[in-house]
Design a protein around this motif. Structure first.
Motif, PDB file in Angstrom:
ATOM      1  N   LEU A   1       0.815  -1.209   0.000  1.00 16.95           N
ATOM      2  CA  LEU A   1       0.000   0.000   0.000  1.00 16.95           C
ATOM      3  C   LEU A   1       0.852   1.265   0.000  1.00 16.95           C
ATOM      4  CD1 LEU A   1      -2.676  -1.133   2.618  1.00 16.95           C
ATOM      5  CD2 LEU A   1      -2.615  -1.531   0.151  1.00 16.95           C
ATOM      6  N   GLY A   2       1.938   1.247  -0.748  1.00 14.06           N
ATOM      7  CA  GLY A   2       2.815   2.405  -0.805  1.00 14.06           C
ATOM      8  C   GLY A   2       4.233   1.970  -1.105  1.00 14.06           C
ATOM      9  N   LEU A   3       5.133   2.933  -1.149  1.00 15.42           N
ATOM     10  CA  LEU A   3       6.541   2.627  -1.397  1.00 15.42           C
ATOM     11  C   LEU A   3       7.271   2.390  -0.079  1.00 15.42           C
ATOM     12  CD1 LEU A   3       7.256   5.148  -4.290  1.00 15.42           C
ATOM     13  CD2 LEU A   3       6.769   2.706  -4.439  1.00 15.42           C
TER      14      LEU A   3
ATOM     15  N   ASP B   1       4.059  -0.527   8.081  1.00 15.47           N
ATOM     16  CA  ASP B   1       4.820  -0.786   6.865  1.00 15.47           C
ATOM     17  C   ASP B   1       3.839  -1.063   5.731  1.00 15.47           C
ATOM     18  OD1 ASP B   1       7.779  -1.610   5.942  1.00 15.47           O
ATOM     19  OD2 ASP B   1       6.325  -2.929   4.969  1.00 15.47           O
ATOM     20  N   PRO B   2       4.102  -0.559   4.518  1.00 17.25           N
ATOM     21  CA  PRO B   2       3.124  -0.724   3.431  1.00 17.25           C
ATOM     22  C   PRO B   2       2.926  -2.165   2.965  1.00 17.25           C
ATOM     23  CG  PRO B   2       5.153   0.275   2.615  1.00 17.25           C
ATOM     24  CD  PRO B   2       5.255   0.259   4.099  1.00 17.25           C
ATOM     25  N   SER B   3       3.828  -3.060   3.307  1.00 17.99           N
ATOM     26  CA  SER B   3       3.671  -4.466   2.919  1.00 17.99           C
ATOM     27  C   SER B   3       2.853  -5.198   3.981  1.00 17.99           C
ATOM     28  CB  SER B   3       5.034  -5.138   2.752  1.00 17.99           C
ATOM     29  OG  SER B   3       5.755  -4.546   1.693  1.00 17.99           O
TER      30      SER B   3
ATOM     31  N   GLY C   1     -11.636   6.718  -0.657  1.00 17.49           N
ATOM     32  CA  GLY C   1     -10.269   6.212  -0.661  1.00 17.49           C
ATOM     33  C   GLY C   1     -10.055   5.271  -1.833  1.00 17.49           C
ATOM     34  N   LEU C   2      -8.817   4.790  -1.959  1.00 17.03           N
ATOM     35  CA  LEU C   2      -8.475   3.875  -3.040  1.00 17.03           C
ATOM     36  C   LEU C   2      -8.744   2.437  -2.610  1.00 17.03           C
ATOM     37  CD1 LEU C   2      -5.062   5.339  -4.270  1.00 17.03           C
ATOM     38  CD2 LEU C   2      -7.313   5.610  -5.340  1.00 17.03           C
TER      39      LEU C   2
ATOM     40  N   ILE D   1       3.037   3.857   4.116  1.00 22.73           N
ATOM     41  CA  ILE D   1       1.697   3.558   3.648  1.00 22.73           C
ATOM     42  C   ILE D   1       1.069   4.807   3.032  1.00 22.73           C
ATOM     43  CG2 ILE D   1       0.712   4.022   5.925  1.00 22.73           C
ATOM     44  CD1 ILE D   1      -1.426   1.911   5.307  1.00 22.73           C
ATOM     45  N   ASN D   2       0.438   4.635   1.890  1.00 27.90           N
ATOM     46  CA  ASN D   2      -0.247   5.738   1.222  1.00 27.90           C
ATOM     47  C   ASN D   2      -1.539   6.040   1.987  1.00 27.90           C
ATOM     48  OD1 ASN D   2      -1.733   7.429  -0.520  1.00 27.90           O
ATOM     49  ND2 ASN D   2      -0.803   6.507  -2.329  1.00 27.90           N
ATOM     50  N   GLU D   3      -1.691   7.274   2.422  1.00 24.46           N
ATOM     51  CA  GLU D   3      -2.849   7.631   3.233  1.00 24.46           C
ATOM     52  C   GLU D   3      -4.162   7.431   2.496  1.00 24.46           C
ATOM     53  OE1 GLU D   3      -2.455  11.512   4.874  1.00 24.46           O
ATOM     54  OE2 GLU D   3      -0.583  11.071   5.943  1.00 24.46           O
ATOM     55  N   ALA D   4      -4.124   7.331   1.174  1.00 27.53           N
ATOM     56  CA  ALA D   4      -5.355   7.114   0.414  1.00 27.53           C
ATOM     57  C   ALA D   4      -5.947   5.732   0.678  1.00 27.53           C
ATOM     58  CB  ALA D   4      -5.078   7.290  -1.074  1.00 27.53           C
TER      59      ALA D   4
END
Length: 211
Positions: free
Chosen positions: A48-50, A132-134, A163-164, A53-56
C-alpha cells in the motif's frame, strides 16, 4: 468448487445475475451441492505504498477490519511483525504472538490444551501511519453464502470515493496479465539453466540517470 474444472472456473459467467457460476449464488444450489463447499481462508498480500503507507488506502483498510469475514491483517514495521485485529481512531490494535512452541496433538475428544497459546499481554496500539506498506489481509468464509456476501462488500468498497481500493475482484483474468506460457517460461527441468539465468540478477548493474 469440486464440480468445476479449471477451465470452467476461469470463464466469465454466462448470465449477468450469476454469482460464482450459479444463478442467485449459493442460495440456488441444491443441499448436496452446498455441502461440498469447504471453508475458505483468503490471505491477500498487498503493498500500500513505497516506503510508507499511502494515506489514500487508510480508509479502505479500516473498512476491511469491519467486514464480518475479516481475520485481521499481518504486517508491522521495520524489524517488528504484528497481527492487527482492529483499530481505534487513528491507531491500530495488534497482538505480538511470537512464542515458539511444540505442536499440540488433539485429544481423543477433540479438545486441545491451548492455555499457553494465548497472548500473555494485552493488545498494544500503533499509529496507522507507522504501518509498513507491505501487509497481508486475511478473510474467512465458512459457507458460500458468506463468500458471496464478502464479494458484494468488497465491490462496494471499490466504489467508495473516500479512498483507493486495496484490491479488486474480477470475473476473469484481465487481458493485460501475461501468463507464464505466453512468456515461454513454463517450468521445464530440461531447461532449468535458462530459467536460472533469466531470473538471475546478481551480476546486473544499475545506474541512475539524471534528466
Amino acid at each position: 468448487m469440486p464440480w468445476l474444472d479449471v477451465e470452467g472456473a476461469c470463464c466469465e459467467p454466462e448470465g449477468a445475475g450469476e454469482l460464482n457460476g450459479c444463478p442467485g449464488g449459493a442460495c440456488a444450489l441444491a443441499e448436496e451441492e452446498t455441502a461440498l463447499w469447504k471453508p475458505l481462508v483468503l490471505l491477500i498480500p498487498l503493498r500500500l505504498g513505497l516506503s510508507d503507507i499511502n494515506e489514500a488506502y487508510i480508509g479502505t483498510l479500516k473498512q476491511c477490519f469491519m467486514l464480518p469475514q475479516s481475520l485481521g491483517v499481518i504486517g508491522g514495521k521495520p524489524n517488528s511483525a504484528h497481527y492487527f485485529i482492529g483499530y481505534v481512531g487513528e491507531e491500530l490494535i495488534y497482538l505480538d504472538p511470537h512464542t515458539t512452541q511444540p505442536a499440540v496433538d488433539p485429544c481423543e475428544d477433540g479438545q486441545v490444551p491451548d492455555e499457553t497459546y494465548h497472548c500473555q499481554h494485552p493488545p498494544c496500539r500503533m499509529h496507522i501511519c507507522e504501518l509498513d506498506p507491505s501487509i497481508a489481509a486475511g478473510f474467512f468464509c465458512r459457507t458460500e453464502d458468506e463468500f458471496d456476501d464478502w464479494c458484494m462488500r468488497i465491490r462496494r468498497l471499490s466504489c467508495n470515493r473516500g479512498g483507493l481500493p486495496m484490491f479488486e475482484l474480477v470475473d476473469s483474468q484481465p487481458s493485460h496479465m501475461v501468463s507464464m506460457d505466453a512468456l515461454n517460461l513454463t517450468p521445464d527441468f530440461s531447461d532449468s539453466d535458462r530459467l536460472e539465468r533469466f531470473f538471475d540478477s546478481e551480476d546486473e548493474e544499475f545506474e541512475i540517470l539524471s534528466l
